[in-house]
Design a protein around this motif. Sequence first.
Motif, mmCIF file in Angstrom:
data_model
loop_
_atom_site.group_PDB
_atom_site.id
_atom_site.type_symbol
_atom_site.label_atom_id
_atom_site.label_comp_id
_atom_site.label_asym_id
_atom_site.label_seq_id
_atom_site.Cartn_x
_atom_site.Cartn_y
_atom_site.Cartn_z
ATOM 1 N N ALA A 199 -18.983 -27.076 -33.033
ATOM 2 C CA ALA A 199 -17.418 -27.234 -32.346
ATOM 3 C C ALA A 199 -17.552 -27.493 -30.908
ATOM 4 O O ALA A 199 -16.517 -28.124 -30.236
ATOM 5 N N GLU A 200 -18.418 -26.810 -30.104
ATOM 6 C CA GLU A 200 -18.625 -26.902 -28.723
ATOM 7 C C GLU A 200 -18.605 -28.371 -28.254
ATOM 8 O O GLU A 200 -18.192 -29.213 -27.544
ATOM 9 N N ARG A 201 -19.567 -29.120 -28.989
ATOM 10 C CA ARG A 201 -20.041 -30.444 -28.666
ATOM 11 C C ARG A 201 -19.078 -31.291 -29.069
ATOM 12 O O ARG A 201 -18.741 -32.249 -28.193
ATOM 13 N N GLN A 202 -18.447 -31.202 -30.360
ATOM 14 C CA GLN A 202 -17.227 -32.073 -30.589
ATOM 15 C C GLN A 202 -15.976 -31.934 -29.619
ATOM 16 O O GLN A 202 -15.477 -32.710 -29.516
ATOM 17 N N SER A 203 -15.806 -30.646 -29.311
ATOM 18 C CA SER A 203 -14.706 -30.430 -28.480
ATOM 19 C C SER A 203 -14.655 -31.064 -27.378
ATOM 20 O O SER A 203 -13.774 -31.477 -26.519
ATOM 21 N N LEU A 204 -15.923 -30.936 -26.647
ATOM 22 C CA LEU A 204 -16.146 -31.670 -25.172
ATOM 23 C C LEU A 204 -15.921 -32.983 -25.491
ATOM 24 O O LEU A 204 -15.253 -33.764 -24.614
ATOM 25 N N LEU A 205 -16.323 -33.728 -26.726
ATOM 26 C CA LEU A 205 -16.151 -35.192 -26.857
ATOM 27 C C LEU A 205 -14.575 -35.451 -26.856
ATOM 28 O O LEU A 205 -14.129 -36.292 -26.309
ATOM 29 N N MET A 206 -14.034 -34.536 -27.473
ATOM 30 C CA MET A 206 -12.335 -34.582 -27.645
ATOM 31 C C MET A 206 -11.761 -34.606 -26.276
ATOM 32 O O MET A 206 -10.841 -35.294 -25.774
ATOM 33 N N ALA A 207 -12.211 -33.573 -25.398
ATOM 34 C CA ALA A 207 -11.609 -33.180 -24.232
ATOM 35 C C ALA A 207 -11.824 -34.383 -23.030
ATOM 36 O O ALA A 207 -10.932 -34.877 -22.455
ATOM 37 N N ARG A 208 -13.017 -34.994 -23.045
ATOM 38 C CA ARG A 208 -13.285 -36.081 -22.404
ATOM 39 C C ARG A 208 -12.586 -37.349 -22.541
ATOM 40 O O ARG A 208 -12.074 -38.147 -21.769
ATOM 41 N N LYS A 209 -12.386 -37.440 -23.902
ATOM 42 C CA LYS A 209 -11.607 -38.726 -24.768
ATOM 43 C C LYS A 209 -10.127 -38.683 -23.899
ATOM 44 O O LYS A 209 -9.632 -39.781 -23.358
ATOM 45 N N TYR A 210 -9.480 -37.756 -23.686
ATOM 46 C CA TYR A 210 -8.123 -37.622 -23.049
ATOM 47 C C TYR A 210 -7.868 -36.819 -21.776
ATOM 48 O O TYR A 210 -6.817 -36.834 -21.199
ATOM 49 N N GLU A 211 -9.054 -36.773 -20.867
ATOM 50 C CA GLU A 211 -9.197 -36.186 -19.814
ATOM 51 C C GLU A 211 -8.444 -36.617 -18.721
ATOM 52 O O GLU A 211 -7.440 -36.102 -17.949
ATOM 53 N N HIS A 212 -8.284 -38.050 -18.797
ATOM 54 C CA HIS A 212 -7.361 -38.946 -17.541
ATOM 55 C C HIS A 212 -6.395 -39.510 -18.284
ATOM 56 O O HIS A 212 -5.605 -40.301 -17.472
ATOM 57 N N GLN A 213 -5.765 -38.797 -19.272
ATOM 58 C CA GLN A 213 -4.468 -39.272 -19.721
ATOM 59 C C GLN A 213 -3.404 -38.127 -19.601
ATOM 60 O O GLN A 213 -3.298 -37.377 -20.462
ATOM 61 N N PRO A 214 -2.616 -37.981 -18.483
ATOM 62 C CA PRO A 214 -1.995 -36.654 -18.361
ATOM 63 C C PRO A 214 -0.957 -36.762 -19.406
ATOM 64 O O PRO A 214 -0.252 -37.401 -19.808
ATOM 65 N N GLY A 215 -0.902 -35.273 -19.779
ATOM 66 C CA GLY A 215 0.142 -34.700 -20.692
ATOM 67 C C GLY A 215 -0.218 -35.143 -22.420
ATOM 68 O O GLY A 215 0.331 -34.531 -23.176
ATOM 69 N N VAL A 216 -1.504 -35.717 -22.589
ATOM 70 C CA VAL A 216 -1.824 -36.087 -23.848
ATOM 71 C C VAL A 216 -2.528 -34.927 -24.604
ATOM 72 O O VAL A 216 -3.460 -34.208 -23.990
ATOM 73 N N LEU A 217 -2.302 -34.734 -25.890
ATOM 74 C CA LEU A 217 -2.816 -33.769 -26.471
ATOM 75 C C LEU A 217 -3.192 -34.077 -27.815
ATOM 76 O O LEU A 217 -2.401 -35.118 -28.551
ATOM 77 N N PRO A 218 -4.353 -33.805 -28.511
ATOM 78 C CA PRO A 218 -4.746 -34.511 -29.807
ATOM 79 C C PRO A 218 -4.072 -33.966 -31.138
ATOM 80 O O PRO A 218 -3.576 -32.741 -31.063
ATOM 81 N N ARG A 219 -3.726 -34.632 -32.147
ATOM 82 C CA ARG A 219 -2.901 -34.168 -33.337
ATOM 83 C C ARG A 219 -3.812 -34.407 -34.440
ATOM 84 O O ARG A 219 -3.889 -33.472 -35.105
ATOM 85 N N SER A 220 -3.989 -35.693 -34.705
ATOM 86 C CA SER A 220 -4.726 -36.125 -35.932
ATOM 87 C C SER A 220 -5.661 -37.201 -35.889
ATOM 88 O O SER A 220 -5.667 -37.666 -34.721
ATOM 89 N N PHE A 221 -6.186 -37.634 -37.009
ATOM 90 C CA PHE A 221 -6.951 -38.954 -36.888
ATOM 91 C C PHE A 221 -6.751 -39.487 -38.533
ATOM 92 O O PHE A 221 -7.251 -39.059 -39.448
ATOM 93 N N GLU A 222 -5.922 -40.591 -38.255
ATOM 94 C CA GLU A 222 -5.356 -41.051 -39.886
ATOM 95 C C GLU A 222 -5.762 -42.671 -39.752
ATOM 96 O O GLU A 222 -5.602 -43.389 -38.757
ATOM 97 N N ALA A 223 -6.377 -43.250 -40.866
ATOM 98 C CA ALA A 223 -6.631 -44.473 -41.006
ATOM 99 C C ALA A 223 -7.397 -45.121 -39.836
ATOM 100 O O ALA A 223 -7.331 -46.559 -39.431
ATOM 101 N N GLY A 224 -8.381 -44.362 -39.488
ATOM 102 C CA GLY A 224 -9.350 -44.827 -38.404
ATOM 103 C C GLY A 224 -8.680 -44.952 -37.062
ATOM 104 O O GLY A 224 -9.105 -45.344 -35.843
ATOM 105 N N LYS A 225 -7.447 -44.191 -36.810
ATOM 106 C CA LYS A 225 -6.795 -44.385 -35.590
ATOM 107 C C LYS A 225 -6.368 -42.810 -35.277
ATOM 108 O O LYS A 225 -5.971 -41.857 -36.297
#
Length: 393
Positions: A35-61
Amino acid sequence: MRRYFLALLLTGLLWNNLAHAQNFKTVVDQALDFAERQSLLMARKYEHQPGVLPRSFEAGKSTISDSRWWCSGFFPGSLWYVYEHSKNPALLAFAKLYTARVEREKFTTDNHDVGFMLYCSFGNGLRLTNDTSYKAVLLKGAQSLATRYDPKVGLIRSWDHNKAIWQYPVIIDNIMNLELLLWASKQSVNEQLKKIVLSHADKTMEHHFRPDFSSYHVVSYNRQTGLPHKKQTHQGYADDSAWSRGQAWGLYGYTYLYRETREKRYLDQAMHIADFLINHPKMPKDFIPYWDYDVPVQTNTPRDASAACIMASALTELSDFVDADTKKKYMEVVEKQIRTLASDEYTAKLGENGNFILMHSTGAFPFKSEVDVPLTYADYYYVEALSRLKKRL
């Protein structure tokens, strides 16, 4: 000689039990590490996108949200839990970053989800850092949430839409948001907040639950009489069915209500709900429920991992308040759930699944929305359950 063999047998059983417990502890530790490793990847993914928070992953997006979406507090909360496990300073920085993205919801008065938004994020942050600015956010958020209480009805209103159908809708999910008010009532010595909580919890017990301790999803109240005029579903299979995540919300809610108030009626309610879930004839052997307990089951009927995660976290805590035999029963269920969720069947591979931890949750099946996908609240209650287990194993 007989005593010698009996002693050997007992010693063997003891070692087997210890080995089994140690093995499950390893499962929990490894699941938290992933969970730590995967969460770090998620956090880095949106780090520089202000206000963005993850919600889901559907149909490859990937699908994202801002803080207005009811799930906005869950990813920050997950970061706090995995930080608690590892003490990784990078996780601490990300937990603070994503928690700050939810702060404006302290002013929200147009829905009941303030508790989800703020208590999962700022609440965990305050618990782990004692940052006084977090306390101020939570107290303001509690004031905002309390504005949705109508003393004539005796409950906190959930939604403001569909006024032609519902006069004063209250959904079972709302039981989860009372924890913020209970915390605030203690911090500010505000008895009125506690009275709101007790009124909401008691009226929900009275009107939401059926004789078998399953619950309706939506109960709408007459604003003049304070009595129900409609009992329906919004996300379940039918108005009289047991929508799986809703049942888990009830279990979780009355468990923490007992923890915070020590009112025995809430412990009794939680145990009754637990019995309904554990003994349900359509509960799969791995205790990962289908999206509704009354849906006709076919080979492709979706499960809801999020409901299992909420249930596992709640049962882990509920086991602290019951006798030894009941505790053993609850923890056997939790162990089956966690072993299944931590397996390749439900846990994603590193860097896949949109960087969410778990697969196979169901958001709103009747609307064909978020079906058989990862969901941010599934991950949150999963890491919460793991964190609670780590402290008990």
